[in-house]
Enzyme design. Structure first.
Site, PDB file in Angstrom:
ATOM      1  N   SER A 266      95.491  -4.526  -9.236  1.00  0.00           N
ATOM      2  CA  SER A 266      96.445  -5.449  -9.864  1.00  0.00           C
ATOM      3  C   SER A 266      96.271  -5.434 -11.374  1.00  0.00           C
ATOM      4  O   SER A 266      95.307  -4.880 -11.901  1.00  0.00           O
ATOM      5  CB  SER A 266      96.202  -6.863  -9.346  1.00  0.00           C
ATOM      6  OG  SER A 266      94.989  -7.349  -9.901  1.00  0.00           O
ATOM      7  N   LYS A 267      97.227  -6.085 -12.024  1.00  0.00           N
ATOM      8  CA  LYS A 267      97.184  -6.200 -13.478  1.00  0.00           C
ATOM      9  C   LYS A 267      95.873  -6.877 -13.896  1.00  0.00           C
ATOM     10  O   LYS A 267      95.246  -6.500 -14.876  1.00  0.00           O
ATOM     11  CB  LYS A 267      98.379  -7.038 -13.920  1.00  0.00           C
ATOM     12  CG  LYS A 267      98.533  -7.137 -15.410  1.00  0.00           C
ATOM     13  CD  LYS A 267      99.848  -7.773 -15.745  1.00  0.00           C
ATOM     14  CE  LYS A 267      99.696  -9.146 -16.391  1.00  0.00           C
ATOM     15  NZ  LYS A 267      98.627  -9.302 -17.336  1.00  0.00           N
ATOM     16  N   ARG A 268      95.477  -7.872 -13.106  1.00  0.00           N
ATOM     17  CA  ARG A 268      94.244  -8.603 -13.445  1.00  0.00           C
ATOM     18  C   ARG A 268      93.017  -7.692 -13.418  1.00  0.00           C
ATOM     19  O   ARG A 268      92.111  -7.838 -14.227  1.00  0.00           O
ATOM     20  CB  ARG A 268      94.044  -9.799 -12.512  1.00  0.00           C
ATOM     21  CG  ARG A 268      94.296 -11.100 -13.239  1.00  0.00           C
ATOM     22  CD  ARG A 268      94.193 -12.288 -12.325  1.00  0.00           C
ATOM     23  NE  ARG A 268      95.188 -12.204 -11.252  1.00  0.00           N
ATOM     24  CZ  ARG A 268      94.907 -12.381  -9.976  1.00  0.00           C
ATOM     25  NH1 ARG A 268      93.685 -12.649  -9.590  1.00  0.00           N
ATOM     26  NH2 ARG A 268      95.864 -12.287  -9.059  1.00  0.00           N
ATOM     27  N   ASP A 271      92.939  -5.836 -16.681  1.00  0.00           N
ATOM     28  CA  ASP A 271      92.483  -6.689 -17.790  1.00  0.00           C
ATOM     29  C   ASP A 271      90.973  -6.897 -17.697  1.00  0.00           C
ATOM     30  O   ASP A 271      90.253  -6.826 -18.685  1.00  0.00           O
ATOM     31  CB  ASP A 271      93.169  -8.069 -17.725  1.00  0.00           C
ATOM     32  CG  ASP A 271      94.669  -7.936 -17.960  1.00  0.00           C
ATOM     33  OD1 ASP A 271      95.088  -6.894 -18.484  1.00  0.00           O
ATOM     34  OD2 ASP A 271      95.414  -8.869 -17.594  1.00  0.00           O
ATOM     35  N   GLU A 289     102.443 -12.370 -23.578  1.00  0.00           N
ATOM     36  CA  GLU A 289     101.247 -11.599 -23.225  1.00  0.00           C
ATOM     37  C   GLU A 289     101.551 -10.096 -23.273  1.00  0.00           C
ATOM     38  O   GLU A 289     102.572  -9.656 -22.782  1.00  0.00           O
ATOM     39  CB  GLU A 289     100.839 -11.986 -21.799  1.00  0.00           C
ATOM     40  CG  GLU A 289      99.486 -11.475 -21.413  1.00  0.00           C
ATOM     41  CD  GLU A 289      99.264 -11.601 -19.904  1.00  0.00           C
ATOM     42  OE1 GLU A 289      98.232 -11.108 -19.447  1.00  0.00           O
ATOM     43  OE2 GLU A 289     100.145 -12.172 -19.196  1.00  0.00           O
TER      44      GLU A 289
END
Ligand code: GLU
Length: 510
Positions: A266-268, A271, A289
């Site tokens: 995922s994007k998380r 990050d 963001e």
């Protein structure tokens, strides 16, 4: 496999930036199409107006342009099966819902969203949290199966909104062969009566997807595993619309998993672990963001494609470097795995390194020039080619060449403190000054000649490389490590090498 007239599609919903999982799906479709001399189609599935994001389509186009996976037919390069945006195909869908209404495989449902919420709440209170509109519950709802014909006509005439639902049969086996997973069997008792057509006059994903795949003569549906649960419904829709004999083959690709653990990447995760999960930078206008992309990180499109292709597919050999034409040659659905592919960030960097190293010095210099200009660096084109040649073994991205080799572009640099402490001894200035004298006397300052002078210097003084090499490197580059000393000296030239040694002798104090 010798296939004729292959037509495949990538069908994203423009709800945000395209995740690398989506790019991989597009890439596999592209490779499959090109391998079989077929057609790769891009269709924008924008039936859900509530989730529509303005910039998303442009982002997809830009990402594909960058990666070099150009669709043969798309909204911006239409073929004869257009339009290629579902919102522009709106008038085409209702007739197919009508076919199903007429043959009894679909029905009208008048239940309001408040009524549906109330039923769900009641079910939850009765400890049945997963209430579904299905072959059992539909019998107690407001639909054309429970209401009289007159009541239905009355509601329609009064303009009461309705949806069209598929009538899923009770207890039937749906079987289909997935190109990657083999035979899949699902009992219809586990399926619900999905909405096909919404009260706003738009089809849902399921109906539009099947109708368009049929009308666009799609031969293979290659898509992510998250769509596998929808496949039995799709098989039924092909059957109910009378299109079973031309139904495309289905291939559900394995998920891309996060590097740690088993969840979907995922994007998380990106990050958290510091790697991009998007092809290009993306700015979320709503939150402000910004998410980083492979392009802006400095990845080459070839490295990006190669890395992505290997997330779920392998050629069956130990070879790992495949440029796009080689991927096309080697690709087959048979070699796509069933189980999820763990994303491997160091491997992505490794691919980039390999691609950078295999790029010619001339080409690298061309690519590095605009970055060097942006950084307002002082350089000559010829020496830039040599600098690229010298630095590429130590670089992953183009900017590393400029950063690691910063001393080629400026005479103003500081001396790495750790190296000064470890390598600049009391006897160093005297030795370095003697070496400088040798350099001054050289007539030809070629790399070989510098190396010979240096070796003779070591012999004459009965010292090893370690007693003067690091000090020389420090003097001419400010660094403790780097490429061949003699090549650096050669590139700097005799005069500049000597100037730098003088400056170091004046500046470095212990
Ligand atoms: N619009 C769907 C998506 O966003 C397409 C799924 C499919 O390929 O059938 O992924």
């Amino acid at each position: 496999m010798d296939l004729q007239n292959v037509r495949v599609r990538f069908a994203p919903s423009p709800t945000g930036p395209l995740h690398i999982g989506g790019v991989r799906t597009a890439l596999y479709n592209y490779l499959f199409a090109k391998k079989h001399k077929g057609t790769f189609i891009l269709r924008i599935e924008d039936t859900d107006q509530t989730r529509f994001v303005e910039k998303a389509e442009e982002y997809i186009q830009e990402a594909f342009d960058w990666a070099g996976i150009t669709p043969d037919e798309s909204p911006w390069n239409p073929g004869k099966f257009g339009p290629y945006r579902q919102s522009e195909r709106k008038p085409m869908y209702r007739q197919y819902a009508d076919i199903m209404l007429n043959n009894g495989t679909a029905y009208l449902a008048f239940d309001t969203s408040e009524e549906l919420t109330a039923v769900r709440e009641r079910a939850k209170a009765a400890k049945m949290p997963n209430w579904q509109y299905n072959h059992i519950t539909r019998n107690s709802m407001q639909n054309s199966l429970t209401l009289s014909e007159d009541a239905v006509t009355e509601k329609i005439e009064a303009g009461i909104p309705y949806v069209i639902r598929v009538k899923i049969p009770r207890n039937e086996e749906v079987r289909f062969e997935d190109e990657i997973r083999g035979w899949v069997t699902v009992n219809t008792s586990n399926l619900d009566d999905k909405v096909l057509f919404k009260s706003d006059g738009m089809p849902t994903y399921h109906l539009a997807n099947i109708v368009d795949d049929h009308l666009m003569q799609i031969t293979h549906v290659i898509r992510g595993e998250e769509w596998l649960p929808s496949a039995p419904l799709h098989v039924l829709l092909y059957r109910y619309l009378g299109w079973e004999s031309t139904m495309p083959k289905l291939a559900h690709l394995p998920l891309i998993l996060r590097p740690d653990g088993n969840g979907k990447l995922s994007k998380r995760d990106g990050d958290r672990l510091g790697f991009p999960v998007f092809p290009l930078n993306w700015m979320d206008d709503a939150t402000g963001e910004e998410s980083s992309g492979y392009r802006e990180r400095g990845y080459f499109p070839g490295a990006f494609n190669n890395m992505l292709a290997f997330l779920g597919w392998n050629p069956g050999t130990n070879e790992e470097i495949f440029k796009l034409p080689e991927l096309i040659q080697a690709f087959s659905l048979e070699r796509v795995g069933k189980s999820g592919a763990k994303f491997d960030a160091p491997k992505a960097l490794w691919y980039q390194q390999q691609y950078l190293r295999s790029t010619s010095n001339e080409e690298l210099a061309k690519l590095v020039t605009p970055i060097a200009q942006d950084m307002k660096l002082d350089f000559e084109s010829n020496s830039l080619i040599s600098i690229c040649g010298l630095m590429k073994e130590r670089a992953t991205f183009l900017k590393d060449i400029l950063e690691e080799g910063s001393y080629f572009f400026t005479h103003e640099f500081s001396y790495d403190e750790k190296t000064v402490k470890k390598k600049w001894k009391e006897h160093t200035p005297l030795l370095l000054s003697d070496l400088k004298s040798e350099f001054e006397q050289m007539e030809e300052f070629s790399t070989d000649a510098i190396e010979t002078t240096f070796s003779e210097f070591l012999t004459k003084n009965e010292i090893g490389f370690g007693q003067i090499g690091p000090a020389l490197r420090l003097a001419i580059s400010g660094k403790g490590m780097g490429p061949s000393l003699f090549e650096i000296c050669n590139l700097l030239g005799q005069k500049q090498t000597i100037t730098r040694i003088n400056k170091a002798l004046e500046t470095i104090k212990i």
